[in-house]
Design a protein around this motif. Sequence first.
Motif, PDB file in Angstrom:
ATOM      1  N   LYS A 127      60.931  -3.903  21.748  1.00 40.67           N
ATOM      2  CA  LYS A 127      59.709  -4.636  22.065  1.00 40.67           C
ATOM      3  C   LYS A 127      58.785  -3.845  22.967  1.00 40.67           C
ATOM      4  N   LYS A 128      59.376  -3.103  23.856  1.00 42.50           N
ATOM      5  CA  LYS A 128      58.601  -2.386  24.868  1.00 42.50           C
ATOM      6  C   LYS A 128      57.559  -3.334  25.480  1.00 42.50           C
ATOM      7  N   PRO A 129      58.002  -4.413  26.076  1.00 45.35           N
ATOM      8  CA  PRO A 129      57.030  -5.379  26.603  1.00 45.35           C
ATOM      9  C   PRO A 129      56.162  -4.736  27.677  1.00 45.35           C
ATOM     10  N   VAL A 130      54.951  -5.151  27.725  1.00 43.18           N
ATOM     11  CA  VAL A 130      54.043  -4.636  28.757  1.00 43.18           C
ATOM     12  C   VAL A 130      54.254  -5.457  30.015  1.00 43.18           C
ATOM     13  N   LEU A 131      54.814  -4.846  31.020  1.00 41.68           N
ATOM     14  CA  LEU A 131      55.191  -5.587  32.218  1.00 41.68           C
ATOM     15  C   LEU A 131      54.498  -4.951  33.408  1.00 41.68           C
ATOM     16  N   ASN A 132      53.831  -5.750  34.161  1.00 41.98           N
ATOM     17  CA  ASN A 132      52.946  -5.159  35.157  1.00 41.98           C
ATOM     18  C   ASN A 132      53.601  -4.898  36.496  1.00 41.98           C
ATOM     19  N   SER A 133      54.859  -5.241  36.630  1.00 42.12           N
ATOM     20  CA  SER A 133      55.526  -4.888  37.873  1.00 42.12           C
ATOM     21  C   SER A 133      57.019  -4.903  37.637  1.00 42.12           C
ATOM     22  N   GLN A 134      57.748  -4.364  38.588  1.00 43.29           N
ATOM     23  CA  GLN A 134      59.205  -4.352  38.461  1.00 43.29           C
ATOM     24  C   GLN A 134      59.750  -5.769  38.475  1.00 43.29           C
ATOM     25  N   GLU A 135      59.148  -6.614  39.295  1.00 41.30           N
ATOM     26  CA  GLU A 135      59.586  -8.004  39.359  1.00 41.30           C
ATOM     27  C   GLU A 135      59.424  -8.660  37.991  1.00 41.30           C
ATOM     28  N   HIS A 136      58.307  -8.369  37.384  1.00 38.53           N
ATOM     29  CA  HIS A 136      58.012  -8.931  36.076  1.00 38.53           C
ATOM     30  C   HIS A 136      59.026  -8.436  35.053  1.00 38.53           C
ATOM     31  N   CYS A 137      59.334  -7.169  35.147  1.00 31.51           N
ATOM     32  CA  CYS A 137      60.305  -6.558  34.246  1.00 31.51           C
ATOM     33  C   CYS A 137      61.656  -7.241  34.423  1.00 31.51           C
ATOM     34  N   LYS A 138      62.019  -7.456  35.664  1.00 30.86           N
ATOM     35  CA  LYS A 138      63.305  -8.097  35.940  1.00 30.86           C
ATOM     36  C   LYS A 138      63.315  -9.511  35.372  1.00 30.86           C
ATOM     37  N   ALA A 139      62.226 -10.222  35.585  1.00 31.17           N
ATOM     38  CA  ALA A 139      62.157 -11.591  35.083  1.00 31.17           C
ATOM     39  C   ALA A 139      62.263 -11.611  33.569  1.00 31.17           C
ATOM     40  N   TRP A 140      61.626 -10.646  32.932  1.00 33.89           N
ATOM     41  CA  TRP A 140      61.703 -10.563  31.467  1.00 33.89           C
ATOM     42  C   TRP A 140      63.148 -10.372  31.041  1.00 33.89           C
ATOM     43  N   LEU A 141      63.826  -9.444  31.700  1.00 34.64           N
ATOM     44  CA  LEU A 141      65.214  -9.168  31.334  1.00 34.64           C
ATOM     45  C   LEU A 141      66.094 -10.391  31.576  1.00 34.64           C
ATOM     46  N   ILE A 142      65.822 -11.118  32.650  1.00 39.23           N
ATOM     47  CA  ILE A 142      66.621 -12.312  32.938  1.00 39.23           C
ATOM     48  C   ILE A 142      66.457 -13.320  31.813  1.00 39.23           C
ATOM     49  N   ARG A 143      65.222 -13.538  31.413  1.00 45.57           N
ATOM     50  CA  ARG A 143      64.984 -14.534  30.370  1.00 45.57           C
ATOM     51  C   ARG A 143      65.653 -14.130  29.071  1.00 45.57           C
ATOM     52  N   VAL A 144      65.513 -12.841  28.731  1.00 44.00           N
ATOM     53  CA  VAL A 144      66.101 -12.386  27.476  1.00 44.00           C
ATOM     54  C   VAL A 144      67.625 -12.469  27.550  1.00 44.00           C
ATOM     55  N   THR A 145      68.178 -12.120  28.711  1.00 47.20           N
ATOM     56  CA  THR A 145      69.635 -12.201  28.858  1.00 47.20           C
ATOM     57  C   THR A 145      70.107 -13.633  28.635  1.00 47.20           C
ATOM     58  N   ILE A 146      69.391 -14.576  29.229  1.00 49.20           N
ATOM     59  CA  ILE A 146      69.796 -15.975  29.076  1.00 49.20           C
ATOM     60  C   ILE A 146      69.706 -16.395  27.615  1.00 49.20           C
ATOM     61  N   ASN A 147      68.618 -16.001  26.968  1.00 43.98           N
ATOM     62  CA  ASN A 147      68.469 -16.363  25.557  1.00 43.98           C
ATOM     63  C   ASN A 147      69.558 -15.746  24.692  1.00 43.98           C
ATOM     64  N   CYS A 148      69.819 -14.453  24.942  1.00 43.84           N
ATOM     65  CA  CYS A 148      70.830 -13.775  24.124  1.00 43.84           C
ATOM     66  C   CYS A 148      72.202 -14.403  24.359  1.00 43.84           C
ATOM     67  N   ALA A 149      72.454 -14.787  25.600  1.00 44.97           N
ATOM     68  CA  ALA A 149      73.783 -15.314  25.921  1.00 44.97           C
ATOM     69  C   ALA A 149      74.024 -16.660  25.255  1.00 44.97           C
ATOM     70  N   LYS A 150      72.942 -17.378  24.998  1.00 45.28           N
ATOM     71  CA  LYS A 150      73.106 -18.717  24.418  1.00 45.28           C
ATOM     72  C   LYS A 150      73.882 -18.678  23.103  1.00 45.28           C
ATOM     73  N   LYS A 151      73.584 -17.626  22.324  1.00 41.66           N
ATOM     74  CA  LYS A 151      74.237 -17.481  21.039  1.00 41.66           C
ATOM     75  C   LYS A 151      75.754 -17.511  21.201  1.00 41.66           C
ATOM     76  N   TYR A 152      76.205 -16.805  22.228  1.00 37.16           N
ATOM     77  CA  TYR A 152      77.650 -16.694  22.399  1.00 37.16           C
ATOM     78  C   TYR A 152      78.240 -17.964  22.994  1.00 37.16           C
ATOM     79  N   GLN A 153      77.395 -18.673  23.729  1.00 32.48           N
ATOM     80  CA  GLN A 153      77.879 -19.952  24.243  1.00 32.48           C
ATOM     81  C   GLN A 153      78.243 -20.858  23.082  1.00 32.48           C
TER      82      GLN A 153
END
Lengths: 571, 158
Positions: free
Chosen positions: B46-72
């Motif tokens: 995706k190479k998301p356009v993220l304007n700060s490290q915090e934003h990048c971290k938040a993006w990764l958190i959201r994606v991690t949660i979404n990806c993990a749901k599948k395994y739940q």
Amino acid sequence: MFQESYSRYIEQAVPDKALTDHVLRLGNLPEKKSKGVLRAVKRPAIAAIALLCFLIGGVPALAAGIPIIYDLMYLVSPPTAQFFMPVQKASEDNGIRMEVVATYIHEDTAEIYVTLQDLEGERVDATTDLYDSYSINRPFDSAGYCERVGYDEDTRTATFLITITEWGGQDIAGDKITFTVRRLLSDKSRYEDLPLELDLSGVGKAPDARQVTNFSGGGMNSEIFEQEFASVLGSSNLSLSPVEDFEIVGAGYIDGKLHVQMVINNSLQKDNHAYLYLMDSNGAAVETEYTIDFFEQEDENNPGSRVDYCNYIFNVPAAEIGGYKLYGSFYTSGNLTEGNWRVTFPLGGYPLPEEELYEEWKNTSMSEYIGTQEWFDYNQSLKGWIPDNYVPDYVPGMDTKWKAPFSSEFASVCTVKSEDASAGIMGFRAFFAAGERQEIRAVADGVVIEVMDRYFDHAEDPYELAMMGLDHHIVVQYDEHIAVRYIHFAPESYIVEVGQSVAAGDVLGKVHGSYRYYGEDDANNGEYAPFWCIVDVLIDGVLADPTEFFEEGLLTDDPDNKAYREYMSDK
Amino acid sequence: MEPEMSNEAVVLEYSNMVYRLAYAQLHNKSDADDTFQEVFMRYFQKKPVLNSQEHCKAWLIRVTINCAKKYQTSAWNRKTMGLGEELPGADDIQDDSGIADALQQLSARYRTVVHLFYYEDYSIQQISKILHSPQSTVRTQLTRARRQLGELLKGEEL
């Protein structure tokens, strides 16, 4: 402490090295799609700012600090100066004091005045620049920039104006942001329009390539990049250093275009940057067609070893190049000061009291709102608010036996299995996306048995905790077993009272919308709740799946409702 | 603005964060491994356009949660297919303080909030921004998770 034992526990979870390495390899595969953005190096001069600095220079020394700010505000923008709200929060480190003086919030834009004052030396001067060295942390997606608007010699105070614009045009008043500065650049020098002693007529086909390792680059088309990399880099015998840290190392023709390569040292430490242009015999300037930047990464053991390469590409045919001369402008800073200055402050803006908000609601017509972009965005955003495991189901019409709590054209509904067990709301609930200020109508006949006109945020006792999910609600008893609960009314918007009989379709009140949840510290920094209404169907006080009622038309005014009788006998 | 981070830098910076968040939800090493890999694959693609490290971290958190749901879901399926109690894998974290057991009994949603609050040190407001859910929901989830944990881990101060 739980926090400690939890940290101890979860920190045992570490990705295997093999896994990380695998992921790193995946990340280093070449990108298939090129981004193809060629960055223009030339930085536009901001005329207004230059003019302002000139004006400030001419103003006699004023008393230190804040009065200067207000003068500046008036200079920048007289009509808005009065709206700036004082913040006056400061952070001091390394003998330099940073103060957030005032903010002005309007719609999606925040303007913030910050001063920097050197209490000990002369590290803050009229050229001090925060370019690339500051960061703004804020809880919303936004674009921000920072510019110097003034400098006071007597107090060695530089003033900066930061402008933040939220993406999506949201109202940002009430949010908190943190402004951090790590490095200051001062003692800036500019060498502009220097003629460069390079005989362009002697420039031929670019000679052999030299290999550079460990490089990184951004924003370029990979094909151009590779070509550039292979052929221009290292045109050995040329070396021309007009200004310290800048060296022109190569020039040559590739595909009919002149490529000039410059090496820049200490680009991070001194914010070194430059741009080149050509001038023909008539004195007309020819700008670069595009530029390509890349750099050799810093060796960890040798800070400052990063080398930047900048290639300037001119579209002038080789046959004519003899008639041109090369010029350059170079910018460098002599003084780098490091420290940690950080101020967190609320973005001013005080929300209206609820009564005023409600007054405002009542005066806006729904028809102006429905179908607008704002309405659409809201409905989209609502999807993010609703918990997992739901299938959003737009119900156009809603003309089935189930009467919607809103008029049909903008009600969308989904059912959600709620985990809010403590509030007695474990089970399926129906969420209706509402329009702003919409009236909530009864979905079935009944008698109003409960009207709750408050909400609980900080729950202390079990009763309040149980009510946390149920702010501003009405319960209408349908028969001896079934009751319907409507949640999310606007405060004091009820037009029914306990004991009153209502018929399906009667208005109960208006949907609650843009009030703020209160933040942790009781500051009004929460966010707006969306416009929605929850409809719970309770059978003997326990949540039932409302879709059955919706689809089967169980709640009607027909006393001989067969579906309902069958349904109840199953229970 | 901060310079854009390279893929490599992002992986190195956030690998532990992503992995621990995945593990916190899944409590199972093999699923956490898969989630970890998928999160970064999505980032690279995706190479998301993220304007700060915090934003990048938040993006990764959201994606991690979404990806993990599948395994739940798949873990749930495994459970209901008659395996009974899910046995800890040989590679899963061993822990005798009872904390692993207690967390297992929370729902994944509560575990996520607990993790973000206690380990990543996010405030309720920040969590609500990251998860795109209302603050009151996050606060309620956290309150309930705390209470459940308090009962399960008697004596631990929450």
